[in-house]
Design an enzyme around this catalytic site. Structure first.
Site, PDB file in Angstrom:
ATOM      1  N   ASN A 116       0.976  -1.108   0.007  1.00 48.54           N
ATOM      2  CA  ASN A 116       0.081  -0.050   0.000  1.00 48.54           C
ATOM      3  C   ASN A 116       0.759   1.143  -0.043  1.00 48.54           C
ATOM      4  OD1 ASN A 116      -2.526  -1.428   0.192  1.00 48.54           O
ATOM      5  ND2 ASN A 116      -2.772  -1.322   2.206  1.00 48.54           N
ATOM      6  N   ARG A 136     -22.330  -5.735 -25.057  1.00 49.34           N
ATOM      7  CA  ARG A 136     -23.506  -6.191 -25.303  1.00 49.34           C
ATOM      8  C   ARG A 136     -23.381  -7.463 -26.441  1.00 49.34           C
ATOM      9  NH1 ARG A 136     -26.937  -1.061 -27.101  1.00 49.34           N
ATOM     10  NH2 ARG A 136     -28.345  -2.511 -27.628  1.00 49.34           N
ATOM     11  N   HIS A 137     -24.536  -7.979 -26.722  1.00 49.70           N
ATOM     12  CA  HIS A 137     -24.606  -9.199 -27.754  1.00 49.70           C
ATOM     13  C   HIS A 137     -24.468  -8.455 -28.992  1.00 49.70           C
ATOM     14  CE1 HIS A 137     -28.469  -7.459 -28.320  1.00 49.70           C
ATOM     15  NE2 HIS A 137     -28.739  -7.473 -27.103  1.00 49.70           N
ATOM     16  N   ASN A 184     -33.253  -6.039 -32.974  1.00 55.18           N
ATOM     17  CA  ASN A 184     -32.637  -4.775 -32.999  1.00 55.18           C
ATOM     18  C   ASN A 184     -32.711  -3.956 -34.519  1.00 55.18           C
ATOM     19  OD1 ASN A 184     -30.029  -6.295 -31.075  1.00 55.18           O
ATOM     20  ND2 ASN A 184     -31.453  -4.595 -30.374  1.00 55.18           N
ATOM     21  N   ARG A 211     -29.307 -14.651 -28.020  1.00 55.07           N
ATOM     22  CA  ARG A 211     -28.528 -13.682 -28.690  1.00 55.07           C
ATOM     23  C   ARG A 211     -27.075 -13.642 -27.819  1.00 55.07           C
ATOM     24  NH1 ARG A 211     -32.887 -11.083 -26.630  1.00 55.07           N
ATOM     25  NH2 ARG A 211     -32.833  -9.028 -25.439  1.00 55.07           N
ATOM     26  N   GLU A 229     -31.928  -9.201 -20.183  1.00 54.76           N
ATOM     27  CA  GLU A 229     -32.360  -7.808 -20.364  1.00 54.76           C
ATOM     28  C   GLU A 229     -33.541  -7.393 -19.387  1.00 54.76           C
ATOM     29  OE1 GLU A 229     -31.762  -4.975 -20.596  1.00 54.76           O
ATOM     30  OE2 GLU A 229     -31.419  -4.424 -22.781  1.00 54.76           O
ATOM     31  N   HIS A 276     -26.843  -7.382 -22.001  1.00 52.44           N
ATOM     32  CA  HIS A 276     -27.805  -6.458 -22.601  1.00 52.44           C
ATOM     33  C   HIS A 276     -27.546  -5.019 -22.193  1.00 52.44           C
ATOM     34  CE1 HIS A 276     -29.788 -10.064 -23.939  1.00 52.44           C
ATOM     35  NE2 HIS A 276     -29.293 -10.748 -22.688  1.00 52.44           N
ATOM     36  N   ARG A 329     -25.718  -1.182 -18.230  1.00 53.61           N
ATOM     37  CA  ARG A 329     -25.724   0.091 -17.748  1.00 53.61           C
ATOM     38  C   ARG A 329     -25.491   0.051 -16.226  1.00 53.61           C
ATOM     39  NH1 ARG A 329     -30.302   2.641 -21.601  1.00 53.61           N
ATOM     40  NH2 ARG A 329     -28.966   3.955 -23.119  1.00 53.61           N
TER      41      ARG A 329
END
Length: 418
Positions: free
Chosen positions: A137, A222-223, A229, A274, A294, A360, A365
């Site tokens: 450290n 993502r896939h 889509n 997917r 998702e 997804h 997010r």
């Protein structure tokens, strides 16, 4: 916001420990985790008060317990931070993290008495490390500290070790007479608790059991583009499009060139087709998480956004007003997704090896928002584009990030935004 299920909503998490024990590292991780779950959390670092009001370039003698002027000034800064913390609770704060050495029974009793007068529950979090961890450290983080800007590294290390010795002469470990505490040994190797009860405190213990300070990359993607889509429909369980298949091939090359050399990589996917098709070409065994599916769109599943706006105008307006808290009829909200992926986040914290997550938009997010310390209100608006790999590597102050667009390039309108 998160619900505390009857628990006292105001907590002061008081860090305890000698310098170079990872207190601030742990404090920042706690703040990021609790804010992500929806608890209003703020960090009050007494060292920052000292640097702001007294100056950063203080030699080790300033921290000598037999230096009356140093003791007076350090006490003044501690009380200033404590006053600000108490004031913050009156403004609606839920959890404050009071980050300092707090190395004596006397200092901790002062903090506890002040908090109890304000009906704030205190939990001490004491960080204890072996000498090898302390040495690492000192070298890894303290040389970058604002306390040693422009100082020769060897002189800085010698001064900081002298500072540790000053604190060690008066250090008193937390004991059972002081109430609720969590003792964190070697940043998560062992956790001891005393008088810990309530929803938030129990969740905090589960989190601290899983953390460590081993740096390793985490990749999020993502896939590849899926059939829904292409036509702008949300939800569903469709196969990859031709462009999505091309992305999977590009991802395989990226995996071979950059990800595989990092070591024994775990690959996580959702249970939807997917993501399986995106991962299949890698030729690696995958761990499937239902929690990585998702956001559930409920009665809006399979619709385009123009169709939702036309059929359910009130739902459309409600979602526009509050994208974080809005819940699709018979479906989920972003806050639901955050709660759902919490076990995934805890497992990400526990794992010491590199991980690739193929999932997804809404789910990533939420995970990305946690890793980068975003406020919950920001999460529904974070940019997680198709056909892009996000690489996040933890460090002492958060995460370093790189983004790798892998193509094929998609039209600007391609795919709905969750």
């Amino acid at each position: 916001m998160a619900v505390l299920h009857g628990d006292n909503p105001t907590h002061a998490l008081v860090m305890v420990g000698l310098p170079a024990r990872g207190k601030t590292y742990v404090a920042r991780k706690i703040m990021r985790y609790l804010n992500w779950l929806g608890h209003k959390t703020r960090l009050f670092n007494v060292g920052n008060y000292r640097r702001e009001h007294i100056g950063s370039l203080q030699a080790h003698a300033f921290f000598d317990p037999e230096n009356p002027e140093g003791v007076r000034q350090r006490t003044q800064m501690a009380l200033m931070a404590l006053d600000d913390m108490v004031s913050w609770f009156t403004q609606g704060g839920e959890v404050a993290i009071y980050d300092a050495t707090n190395s004596t029974h006397e200092r901790r009793a002062l903090i506890q008495e002040r908090c109890e007068r304000e009906n704030v529950r205190v939990i001490f979090i004491e960080s204890i490390c072996d000498e090898a961890t302390v040495e690492a450290n000192v070298r890894a983080t303290k040389l970058d500290s604002p306390d040693y800007v422009g100082i020769d590294p060897d002189l800085a290390v010698a001064d900081f070790r002298a500072r540790i010795e000053h604190y060690a002469r008066v250090y008193e470990p937390v004991d059972e007479s002081e109430g609720s505490y969590i003792k964190l040994i070697d940043v998560g190797r062992q956790v001891n608790v005393n008088r810990i009860h309530g929803y938030l405190a129990s969740r905090l213990v589960s989190f601290l059991v899983n953390i460590h300070n081993v740096s390793r990359p985490i990749w999020l993607t993502r896939h590849g583009q899926a059939e829904y889509n292409v036509v702008g429909r949300i939800g569903g369980n469709t196969h990859l499009s031709a462009m999505g298949t091309k992305y999977a091939q590009n991802l395989q090359k990226f995996y071979d060139d950059r990800i595989a050399p990092a070591g024994d990589v775990e690959v996580w996917t959702s249970t939807l087709v997917r993501t399986h098709e995106t991962a299949a070409i890698l030729g690696r065994q995958t761990l499937q998480w239902r929690a990585l599916n998702e956001v559930e769109a409920g009665m809006c599943d399979g619709l385009t956004y123009p169709e939702i706006k036309e059929r359910y105008p009130e739902e459309w307006r409600a979602r526009s007003r509050d994208k974080l808290g809005y819940r699709y009829p018979q479906g989920e909200s972003y806050m639901d997704v955050i709660q759902r992926v919490e076990p995934v986040v805890l497992e990400l914290e526990r794992q010491k090896g590199p991980i690739l997550v193929i999932s997804h938009q809404a789910v990533l997010r939420a995970i990305y928002g946690y890793l980068t310390g975003r406020e919950p209100e920001q999460i529904p608006h974070l940019s997680i584009p198709l056909h892009t790999v996000l690489e996040l590597t933890p460090n002492a102050y958060g995460f370093a990030e790189q983004r790798f667009p892998l193509g094929p390039d998609l039209p600007a309108h391609a795919g709905p935004s969750s």
